[in-house]
Design a protein around this motif. Structure first.
Motif, PDB file in Angstrom:
ATOM      1  N   ARG A  13      -4.182  -3.718  13.791  1.00 56.30           N
ATOM      2  CA  ARG A  13      -3.071  -3.117  14.190  1.00 56.30           C
ATOM      3  C   ARG A  13      -2.845  -3.937  15.310  1.00 56.30           C
ATOM      4  NH1 ARG A  13      -5.161   3.505  14.820  1.00 56.30           N
ATOM      5  NH2 ARG A  13      -5.250   4.109  12.477  1.00 56.30           N
ATOM      6  N   SER A  14      -3.270  -4.794  15.712  1.00 54.64           N
ATOM      7  CA  SER A  14      -2.735  -5.561  16.328  1.00 54.64           C
ATOM      8  C   SER A  14      -2.415  -6.881  16.814  1.00 54.64           C
ATOM      9  CB  SER A  14      -4.574  -5.624  18.064  1.00 54.64           C
ATOM     10  OG  SER A  14      -4.811  -4.750  17.311  1.00 54.64           O
TER      11      SER A  14
ATOM     12  N   ASN B  97       1.220  -8.734  15.230  1.00 50.81           N
ATOM     13  CA  ASN B  97       2.599  -7.911  14.721  1.00 50.81           C
ATOM     14  C   ASN B  97       2.953  -9.054  13.494  1.00 50.81           C
ATOM     15  OD1 ASN B  97       3.066 -10.767  15.689  1.00 50.81           O
ATOM     16  ND2 ASN B  97       4.612  -9.990  17.002  1.00 50.81           N
ATOM     17  N   ASP B  98       1.834 -10.400  12.564  1.00 48.20           N
ATOM     18  CA  ASP B  98       2.146 -10.459  11.326  1.00 48.20           C
ATOM     19  C   ASP B  98       1.490  -9.589  10.502  1.00 48.20           C
ATOM     20  OD1 ASP B  98       1.933 -12.417   9.220  1.00 48.20           O
ATOM     21  OD2 ASP B  98       1.412 -14.270  11.081  1.00 48.20           O
TER      22      ASP B  98
ATOM     23  N   SER C 160      -2.101  -9.561   8.981  1.00 53.49           N
ATOM     24  CA  SER C 160      -3.177  -8.166   9.384  1.00 53.49           C
ATOM     25  C   SER C 160      -3.255  -7.188   7.621  1.00 53.49           C
ATOM     26  CB  SER C 160      -2.319  -6.476   9.517  1.00 53.49           C
ATOM     27  OG  SER C 160      -2.538  -5.235   9.505  1.00 53.49           O
TER      28      SER C 160
END
Length: 188
Positions: free
Chosen positions: A163-164, A166-167, A171
């Motif tokens: 969740r952390s 932005n790729d 993820s």
């Protein structure tokens, strides 16, 4: 005209559900009592006839949200017909659906960092609920609590990291690696 029997309990449940969704999505500190009450379709003033303070609500949300997660995971396990039931739990927990639907997801990856700074009352309830989740995982996997704890820790940590970032590709690869390692832990 008096409210029907059970009305206050029903309203309290709506407040807890609203808070659970809001806390899962935005965290505890970012959410105000008026925001929670609006989400429940109620006015701010009614909050204190159900809860002494926000801390008491957070404790209730911990109980509610773990019960909710266990029910979802149990449903996934019950639908599994060919593989060990724990595999269905692992696949559900480490799915894109669970990662992306924070408002309905497990509170462990969503709130653990905030709970570590919460009151002793909240931490006590959270500790009880975490132990209940470990028991559930251990029982469904048919392993001892040490392995169940490691398995749950692997799953929670995987969701936190997935969740952390932005790729999206990274993820997804974290989720896949988490599934692989969770199953390997069971095979060890």
């Amino acid at each position: 005209m008096p409210y029907p029997e059970g009305h206050k309990l029903k309203v309290r449940g709506k407040i807890i559900e609203s808070a659970a969704q809001a806390f899962r999505t935005h965290g505890i500190r970012e959410i105000s009592v008026p925001f929670i009450m609006k989400g429940a379709g109620l006015t701010h003033g009614g909050f204190y006839s159900h809860f002494e303070n926000k801390e008491q609500l957070v404790a209730e949300v911990c109980r509610y949200a773990i019960s909710d997660t266990i029910a979802l995971l149990q449903k996934a396990a019950d639908e599994e017909t060919q593989n060990p039931k724990i595999h269905a739990v692992i696949h559900y927990y480490l799915s894109q659906h669970h990662r992306d639907r924070t408002e309905m997801g497990c509170i462990l990856p969503a709130l653990s960092s905030e709970i570590s700074r919460a009151s002793e009352e909240v931490r006590h309830i959270f500790t009880q609920e975490l132990a209940r989740m470990i028991d559930f995982i251990s029982n469904i996997a048919e392993v001892d609590k040490s392995v169940g704890s490691a398995l749950l820790s692997t799953m929670v940590g995987t969701v936190v990291l997935a969740r952390s970032v932005n790729d999206a590709e990274l993820s997804d690869s974290l989720l896949a690696a988490g599934k692989q390692q969770a199953k390997a832990l069971l095979a060890a």
